[in-house]
Motif scaffolding. Structure first.
Motif, PDB file in Angstrom:
ATOM      1  N   HIS A 196     -51.243  21.630   4.406  1.00  0.00           N
ATOM      2  CA  HIS A 196     -50.470  23.086   5.410  1.00  0.00           C
ATOM      3  C   HIS A 196     -51.378  23.831   6.146  1.00  0.00           C
ATOM      4  O   HIS A 196     -52.068  24.376   5.116  1.00  0.00           O
ATOM      5  N   ASP A 244     -45.060  18.318  -5.810  1.00  0.00           N
ATOM      6  CA  ASP A 244     -43.910  17.476  -4.832  1.00  0.00           C
ATOM      7  C   ASP A 244     -42.298  17.323  -4.980  1.00  0.00           C
ATOM      8  O   ASP A 244     -42.018  17.613  -3.734  1.00  0.00           O
ATOM      9  N   ASP A 252     -38.557  15.001   5.413  1.00  0.00           N
ATOM     10  CA  ASP A 252     -39.633  13.815   5.564  1.00  0.00           C
ATOM     11  C   ASP A 252     -39.810  13.593   4.269  1.00  0.00           C
ATOM     12  O   ASP A 252     -41.005  14.130   3.141  1.00  0.00           O
ATOM     13  N   TRP A 255     -43.328  13.290   2.699  1.00  0.00           N
ATOM     14  CA  TRP A 255     -44.190  14.368   2.016  1.00  0.00           C
ATOM     15  C   TRP A 255     -44.776  14.655   1.480  1.00  0.00           C
ATOM     16  O   TRP A 255     -43.941  14.506   0.067  1.00  0.00           O
TER      17      TRP A 255
END
Length: 393
Positions: A196, A244, A252, A255
């Motif tokens: 990100h 995660d 999502d 992701w």
């Protein structure tokens, strides 16, 4: 030796102060207990407010920052498996922050100081600051096996909470207010590109997580862990899996973070502390010597920079006109900003972390607060204004 300003501590605040004083024509000596290699590799903060960036540029240390610093216009909040972006410029009239590691700030300031500034001594262990309430306080220290004394007009303690400078303020005058938190951060450096382009703060039932960066190739990641955690008990695979899980989104499901080699792990306890006053006689405290914030709000380095910016202005006024008005106001001026930053850091910490003893009711209150930030421009603006930095005055 004799100097106008003796600076105890060669971290970012002490070095920045020395540079600002040099630009104002005020001589100083910086005494740092550690060696240069240690100081330049210490991993600390990485978010710079606009005022900090402006001060570094004014000190002549903005060149590499301008080339390599990463501008951030917002942060992402993840909670209840949802994501919301807080846009800083639209909420603050254009303010933003920079990602540029404290280690790089320190390297830049050291290089400048050694090239054109006043004396900077590494391996200089300060034993005492004497005569704080006199016209000429003295710093006593050991360097290269010899005892030395440095007579000053003013002494500035930038040597941290456990440093010597704080003890120059008598116990009967000094008050310290503290709070410890029932969790720590497991901090990780990884050779993995950030997935990100802005910081991601995550609240989850599994605990807090933060995805940050040091460069386009290096990620800086944090996990909430119990106090006393041994980082050796966390394998690389376990760290990535847990990150995660805490960043997971219903919108999502695929992701994931980019994974790479973990190059460093450390555990950081979470605490808040403020020492008042920040000035006694001719001794001033700055940075961690006066205050500590949990890192959730990215205030530590910026508060330290704000202290020395205010102090450099005050010393400049004294140097030019003999006026001590700003020096006399230093502690009150800084403490107003310090306590506001403490409140913001406390808010970010307690809103995003899962207290080991919290109830379901407490969790629902946290989610409600995060939802308010996502739905109320006023709540989002308050977060953005505090995150990007409050006025120095």
């Amino acid at each position: 030796m004799r100097t106008t300003v003796g600076i105890v501590g060669g971290g970012p605040s002490g070095l920045l102060l020395a540079r600002l004083l040099h630009r104002a024509g005020i001589d100083s000596v910086v005494l740092e207990s550690r060696d240069r290699a240690y100081v330049e590799r210490r991993q600390r903060a990485g978010i710079l407010e606009q005022a900090t960036v402006d001060a570094l540029c004014a000190a002549g240390a903005g060149g590499r920052l301008a080339r390599e610093g990463i501008v951030h216009d917002g942060i992402e909040l993840r909670y209840d498996r949802r994501a919301h972006r807080v846009d800083f410029p639209s909420l603050t009239g254009g303010r933003r922050v920079w990602v540029y590691a404290q280690t790089e700030v320190v390297k830049d300031l050291i290089a400048l100081q050694l090239a054109e500034g006043g004396p900077l001594f590494f391996g200089a262990e300060v034993h005492a600051v004497e005569g704080a309430d006199t016209a000429q306080p003295v710093i006593r220290y050991t360097h290269e096996g010899r005892e030395h004394s440095l007579t000053c007009d003013y002494v500035v303690g930038c040597d941290g909470f456990h440093g010597v400078a704080r003890t120059a303020v008598p116990e009967q005058v000094r008050s310290t207010y503290e709070r410890s938190y029932p969790y720590s951060w497991l901090g990780v450096l990884a050779e993995a590109p950030p997935v990100h382009d802005e910081l991601v703060y995550a609240h989850s039932e599994r605990g807090f997580a933060l995805a940050s960066m040091r460069s386009p190739q290096v990620s800086r990641l944090y996990l909430q862990v119990p106090n006393g955690t041994d980082p050796a008990h966390w394998s690389d695979e376990r760290i990535w899996d847990e990150l995660d899980a805490r960043f997971a989104l219903d919108s999502d499901p695929a992701w994931r973070l980019n994974r790479g080699t973990v190059t460093a792990k450390s555990v950081l306890p979470m605490r808040s502390s403020v020492t008042e006053p920040m000035r006694y006689g001719r001794v001033f405290l700055a940075g961690d010597a006066a205050h500590i914030v949990p890192p959730t709000g990215a205030k530590g380095l910026n508060l330290a920079a704000a202290d020395v910016i205010v102090l450099a202005r005050a010393l400049g006024a004294w140097h030019e006109s003999g006026s001590v008005e700003l020096l006399d106001a230093y502690s009150d001026t800084c403490l107003r900003r310090v306590w506001r930053a403490e409140q913001f850091s406390y808010f970010m910490t307690t809103t995003l972390h899962t207290d080991p003893g919290q109830s379901g009711f407490d969790t629902r209150l946290q989610l409600s607060q995060l939802d308010r930030i996502a739905t109320s421009p006023h709540a989002a603006a308050e977060l953005a204004e505090n995150y990007t930095g409050l006025p120095l005055g």
